[in-house]
Structures are given as structure tokens and as C-alpha cells.
Write an enzyme that holds these catalytic residues in place. Structure first.
Site, PDB file in Angstrom:
ATOM      1  N   GLU A  84      16.532 -13.659  11.646  1.00 30.36           N
ATOM      2  CA  GLU A  84      15.930 -12.392  11.226  1.00 30.36           C
ATOM      3  C   GLU A  84      16.930 -11.256  11.424  1.00 30.36           C
ATOM      4  O   GLU A  84      17.240 -10.904  12.563  1.00 30.36           O
ATOM      5  CB  GLU A  84      14.658 -12.109  12.038  1.00 30.36           C
ATOM      6  N   ASP A 100      12.183  -4.810  16.398  1.00 34.24           N
ATOM      7  CA  ASP A 100      12.422  -5.050  14.976  1.00 34.24           C
ATOM      8  C   ASP A 100      12.723  -3.689  14.355  1.00 34.24           C
ATOM      9  O   ASP A 100      11.933  -2.744  14.517  1.00 34.24           O
ATOM     10  CB  ASP A 100      11.189  -5.639  14.293  1.00 34.24           C
ATOM     11  N   HIS A 136       9.154 -10.361  22.139  1.00 34.07           N
ATOM     12  CA  HIS A 136       8.587  -9.017  22.031  1.00 34.07           C
ATOM     13  C   HIS A 136       7.620  -8.728  23.184  1.00 34.07           C
ATOM     14  O   HIS A 136       7.506  -7.582  23.625  1.00 34.07           O
ATOM     15  CB  HIS A 136       7.840  -8.860  20.706  1.00 34.07           C
ATOM     16  N   HIS A 190      15.832  -8.273  13.943  1.00 30.47           N
ATOM     17  CA  HIS A 190      15.306  -8.602  15.274  1.00 30.47           C
ATOM     18  C   HIS A 190      16.432  -8.611  16.318  1.00 30.47           C
ATOM     19  O   HIS A 190      17.398  -9.365  16.193  1.00 30.47           O
ATOM     20  CB  HIS A 190      14.645  -9.983  15.184  1.00 30.47           C
ATOM     21  N   ARG A 201       5.053  -6.346  22.070  1.00 32.64           N
ATOM     22  CA  ARG A 201       3.962  -7.001  21.339  1.00 32.64           C
ATOM     23  C   ARG A 201       3.024  -7.670  22.348  1.00 32.64           C
ATOM     24  O   ARG A 201       3.447  -8.604  23.057  1.00 32.64           O
ATOM     25  CB  ARG A 201       4.524  -8.056  20.386  1.00 32.64           C
TER      26      ARG A 201
END
Length: 202
Positions: A181, A123, A116, A184, A71
Site C-alpha cells: 500500500e 494512511d 493502526h 500506509h 484505528r
């Protein structure tokens, strides 16, 4: 693209993907800065571990579907700007029904410096190879709510079993989970633990 980063589907055979932040189907309600192509990018070390995870999943009748990998930092900055904008209610019921935008950061669902951006976090979820349908997990990607935490009690036994299957697959393949999460996972031996990259996905 920076050396040692690749498109995951080029190295991990049979993996499926749906890069949510390159689409309108995410908590911001529109494509996010830095995601110029619907592809998943990661380090070669991430890909090696995901190849192992894919094999383990296949042995259980599952395949992997990736929602996000590397990311860009500019995407994280975009999340921060979005969190300060007035609430319009468009994505709140699906993604953060019981908190406000700022609560995403306060409760650890979104970070100003994301793992990320180091390139070795992913994910993902499982799908059933036989039917191609996503495995039921008791909530979708980026549902920022206690029901998404590992060990959440408010989900069906089959959903809990699927979450445990994903966790078992990923931990056995060299990943560590994130408590808040279920989707994740970060590579335990990530190659760039202190570097936050910002090149766009094109």
C-alpha cells in the site's frame, strides 16, 4: 481518549484530513464501528514525526492529507464481519476489483490485528499546495490491487514520481513503508508496538 493519544490536527500545523472510515466513502460502504467523528487520532510520537514530514513536504511544494491514523480494534472486527457477508458489488469496482472480500485478508491488505490500532500508523497522500489538488498517485486509498504496491509498473511516470516523493518524505521523517500500500506508513520507533487499543474516536 487514552493518555498520549491526541487529535493529529491539534499538533501538526497545516495538515488536512478526510477520515474515510468515519464516512460512507470506504470499502465497506458505510461508517465503521468506532469512528464517531471525522478526525484523525494518533500518538504524540506520531504527531511529532508527522510535523517533520509536513515540513519536508512543504519544501517540495506539497502538503499532507491524512485518511486514517489510530484505528479502534472494534473497527477491525467490523471489517472481519463485513468480509463474511454476501457480496453486494457496491464498492468492489473501486476498492477490490480483482479479488473477493476474503482475499483482502489473505493478500495482506486488511489485517485481523492492524498496526493502526497501536496508534502510530497513518494512511496519507500528498496535495499540491499551490492548487490544493491531490497529487496523482495511480490509484486511490484502499485500492486493494497490485497497482497499489510500491514499485508497481502500471502507473504513469508522474504518478510514480509522486509516490517516490511521499516515500522519501516519510522515510526521512522516521517512518517505514508497507509494500502492498503506497499510502500506509508506520513509525519505526512506535511507542506501543505490542498494544492494540479499542477506544472509540469521538
Amino acid at each position: 481518549m487514552t493518555d498520549d493519544f491526541v487529535f493529529v490536527d491539534q499538533l501538526v500545523s497545516g495538515v488536512r484530513w478526510d477520515a474515510k472510515y468515519a464516512t460512507w466513502d470506504n470499502f465497506t460502504g458505510k461508517p465503521v464501528d468506532g469512528y464517531l467523528a471525522n478526525r484523525i487520532v494518533g500518538t504524540t510520537a506520531l504527531c511529532t514525526a508527522l510535523e517533520e514530514a509536513q515540513k519536508r513536504a512543504e519544501s517540495l511544494g506539497f502538503g499532507l492529507v491524512l485518511w486514517d491514523g489510530y484505528r479502534p480494534q472494534r473497527a477491525v472486527d467490523c471489517f472481519l464481519r463485513w468480509s463474511r457477508q454476501p457480496e453486494d458489488g457496491r464498492t468492489k469496482p473501486r476498492h477490490y476489483p480483482n479479488i473477493d472480500r476474503a482475499g483482502m485478508f489473505e493478500k495482506g491488505y486488511v489485517a485481523a490485528k492492524s498496526g493502526h490500532s497501536r496508534g502510530s500508523t497513518v494512511d496519507l497522500t500528498l496535495y499540491h499546495v499551490e492548487t490544493r489538488e491531490l497529487a496523482a498517485m495511480g490509484g486511490g486509498h484502499d485500492l486493494m490491487d497490485p497497482v497499489s504496491h510500491h514499485g508497481a509498473g502500471a502507473i504513469a511516470p508522474a504518478e510514480q514520481a509522486n509516490r517516490l516523493a511521499l516515500r522519501s518524505i516519510m522515510e526521512a521523517s522516521g517512518f517505514r513503508p508497507y509494500d502492498c500500500e503506497w499510502w500506509h506508513y508506520t513509525l519505526k520507533d512506535e511507542p506501543y508496538p505490542d498494544t492494540y487499543f479499542d477506544f472509540p474516536i469521538t
